[in-house]
Write a protein that holds these residues in place. Structure first.
Motif, PDB file in Angstrom:
ATOM      1  N   THR A   1       0.816  -1.212   0.000  1.00 50.20           N
ATOM      2  CA  THR A   1       0.000   0.000   0.000  1.00 50.20           C
ATOM      3  C   THR A   1       0.848   1.261   0.000  1.00 50.20           C
ATOM      4  OG1 THR A   1      -0.225  -0.112   2.421  1.00 50.20           O
ATOM      5  CG2 THR A   1      -1.948  -1.145   1.107  1.00 50.20           C
ATOM      6  N   GLU A   2       1.957   1.248   0.731  1.00 49.01           N
ATOM      7  CA  GLU A   2       2.840   2.410   0.720  1.00 49.01           C
ATOM      8  C   GLU A   2       3.535   2.542  -0.637  1.00 49.01           C
ATOM      9  OE1 GLU A   2       2.978   4.769   2.813  1.00 49.01           O
ATOM     10  OE2 GLU A   2       1.875   3.910   4.497  1.00 49.01           O
TER      11      GLU A   2
ATOM     12  N   LYS B   1       1.037   3.937  -3.231  1.00 51.45           N
ATOM     13  CA  LYS B   1       0.877   5.385  -3.060  1.00 51.45           C
ATOM     14  C   LYS B   1       2.058   6.124  -3.681  1.00 51.45           C
ATOM     15  CE  LYS B   1       1.379   7.225   1.076  1.00 51.45           C
ATOM     16  NZ  LYS B   1       1.104   7.636   2.482  1.00 51.45           N
TER      17      LYS B   1
ATOM     18  N   LEU C   1       1.871   8.539  -7.092  1.00 49.39           N
ATOM     19  CA  LEU C   1       2.293   9.940  -7.007  1.00 49.39           C
ATOM     20  C   LEU C   1       3.465  10.223  -7.943  1.00 49.39           C
ATOM     21  CD1 LEU C   1       1.975  10.469  -3.158  1.00 49.39           C
ATOM     22  CD2 LEU C   1       0.641  11.646  -4.914  1.00 49.39           C
TER      23      LEU C   1
ATOM     24  N   VAL D   1      -4.206   8.014  -8.059  1.00 54.15           N
ATOM     25  CA  VAL D   1      -3.720   8.705  -6.863  1.00 54.15           C
ATOM     26  C   VAL D   1      -4.795   8.719  -5.790  1.00 54.15           C
ATOM     27  CG1 VAL D   1      -2.990  10.938  -5.925  1.00 54.15           C
ATOM     28  CG2 VAL D   1      -2.019  10.102  -8.084  1.00 54.15           C
ATOM     29  N   ARG D   2      -6.017   9.079  -6.164  1.00 57.33           N
ATOM     30  CA  ARG D   2      -7.103   9.123  -5.174  1.00 57.33           C
ATOM     31  C   ARG D   2      -7.343   7.756  -4.548  1.00 57.33           C
ATOM     32  NH1 ARG D   2     -11.633   9.663  -7.335  1.00 57.33           N
ATOM     33  NH2 ARG D   2     -11.200  10.056  -9.538  1.00 57.33           N
TER      34      ARG D   2
ATOM     35  N   LEU E   1      -4.307   6.604  -2.190  1.00 51.48           N
ATOM     36  CA  LEU E   1      -4.214   7.277  -0.891  1.00 51.48           C
ATOM     37  C   LEU E   1      -5.028   6.565   0.191  1.00 51.48           C
ATOM     38  CD1 LEU E   1      -4.425  11.033  -1.981  1.00 51.48           C
ATOM     39  CD2 LEU E   1      -2.413   9.816  -1.119  1.00 51.48           C
TER      40      LEU E   1
ATOM     41  N   SER F   1      -4.398  -0.015   9.307  1.00 51.16           N
ATOM     42  CA  SER F   1      -3.535   1.063   8.834  1.00 51.16           C
ATOM     43  C   SER F   1      -2.069   0.648   8.818  1.00 51.16           C
ATOM     44  CB  SER F   1      -3.697   2.292   9.732  1.00 51.16           C
ATOM     45  OG  SER F   1      -3.148   2.032  11.018  1.00 51.16           O
TER      46      SER F   1
END
Length: 388
Positions: A329-330, A333, A337, A358-359, A362, A370
């Motif tokens: 996930t990181e 992102k 970007l 991008v949306r 995030l 998380s």
């Protein structure tokens, strides 16, 4: 170790890519995102390919439990549109895998064939206005009333509730101070009397609209207790079992799909866009960005597939699934970007899909536990296993 994809997985990818180009073209994906629309007719055609049966045992009409193949489906669909990939998760994983792991014999017999034919979708009703990662603190309560169960409370960020058949609802079924010992999971029909579904406007992940769900004296039969009678007050074990590991992998697979799409689009744009007399892909700064994006994506895919293999073999994988979710996930992102950076102003406008990537990207470090939660899991579980 052999890292070569099997013929079965290769053929699955080819089938999905043909389906996506035919039934999920870019212009439709953009429209679904813009209108927050779930294309049910496309999902029904997808189910006819048999992919919703990848999480269902053969005795109920499926192809047997294949977590890696399921993650590949999520990945490929997510390259084009979360409006299809997320409902696929809601069917094959939320419904199929949880019923297979935790359902009673009667629930499996009744519901798993519906997962296979694409007519059953579950939404997760877990978090609440004041309850996120600490799910043992849920306040939505349920009590037995004769042969029925009465439910009151509110669930928040219940994605896809409006398009689901059942809400997979975590409820408190005893004193608050007992926490883990008095939680149950109920299969609540989304259209049940007393349920109010209220949309929450969000930045991304369109198609499976996120919502608040209010339960006001909602009454369901006791047959809808997940696991049957033995499932009463046994919800925490069900929640923290294999289903939790697979949920982390689902989000990681979405991440891999989005990252691949972002890399592909950035690479194509860099070949086509000319500045100062040559394609921008000829500049070393762009080449280095693309090389790093490709490397990060490759590492992410390997981490995901290794964890998926462990989960499919029913081997301990809590650390590996957390690492896969964290890294994927990181990385997604960062890759999305970076793709936006390569495309400059064009990466910021809605005429190009990178803006949507991008949306969507995030959101991924937030849902399914998380980034901070995954780091906690990795450290604590490793510390218990290692003597330093």
């Amino acid at each position: 170790m052999n890292f070569t994809e099997s013929d079965t997985i290769r053929q699955l990818r080819e089938t999905l890519r043909r389906f996506i180009e035919c039934e999920m073209p870019r212009n439709l994906a953009a429209t679904w995102d813009k209108t927050n629309h779930f294309p049910r007719e496309v999902f029904e055609k997808l189910a006819k390919l048999g992919v919703t049966g990848l999480s269902v045992p053969e005795e109920f009409g499926g192809y047997g439990r294949d977590i890696l193949a399921t993650m590949v489906v999520i990945e490929e669909l997510s390259r084009r549109s979360l409006a299809v990939s997320v409902p696929y998760i809601m069917a094959a994983c939320y419904a199929g895998m949880n019923l297979d792991e935790c359902g009673s014999d009667a629930q499996k017999k009744e519901l798993l064939p519906r997962v296979v034919d694409g007519s059953l979708i579950f939404a997760y009703g877990l978090t609440e206005p004041d309850v996120g990662a600490d799910l043992a603190s849920v306040n939505t309560c349920a009590e037995r009333v004769g042969d029925n169960v009465l439910i009151n409370g509110t669930k928040r960020f219940c994605s896809g509730a409006a398009i689901s058949d059942f809400i997979y609802t975590l409820v408190r079924t005893g004193p608050v101070d007992e926490r883990y010992l008095n939680l149950s999971i109920l299969l609540v029909p989304s259209a049940a009397t007393g349920i109010t579904i209220m949309p929450i406007e969000s930045l991304g992940m369109k198609g499976a609209e996120t919502t608040d769900v209010i339960f006001d004296n909602v009454e369901i039969p006791k047959a809808n207790i997940l696991g049957g009678e033995s499932g009463w007050n046994a919800g925490w074990k069900m929640l923290s079992g294999p289903g939790l590991d697979v949920e982390k992998l689902e989000v990681a697979a979405i991440a891999v799909g989005i990252a691949q799409a972002a890399l592909d689009d950035a690479w194509a744009y860099a070949r086509e866009r000319t500045q100062f007399g040559k394609a921008v892909i000829g500049y070393q700064s762009i080449q280095h960005k693309l090389a790093q994006m490709k490397t990060d994506l490759h590492a992410t895919r390997l981490t995901l597939y290794h964890a998926a293999w462990l989960a499919n073999e029913r081997l301990p994988c809590g650390i590996e699934t957390s690492m896969a979710k964290l890294h994927a996930t990181e990385a997604a992102k960062a890759i999305a970007l970076e793709a936006q950076t390569i495309m400059g102003a064009y990466g910021y406008v809605k005429d190009y899909d990178v803006e949507r990537y991008v949306r969507d990207a995030l959101l991924l470090p937030i849902i399914g536990g998380s980034t901070a939660v995954q780091k906690n899991n990795i450290f604590k579980r490793t510390d218990r296993l290692t003597a330093y």
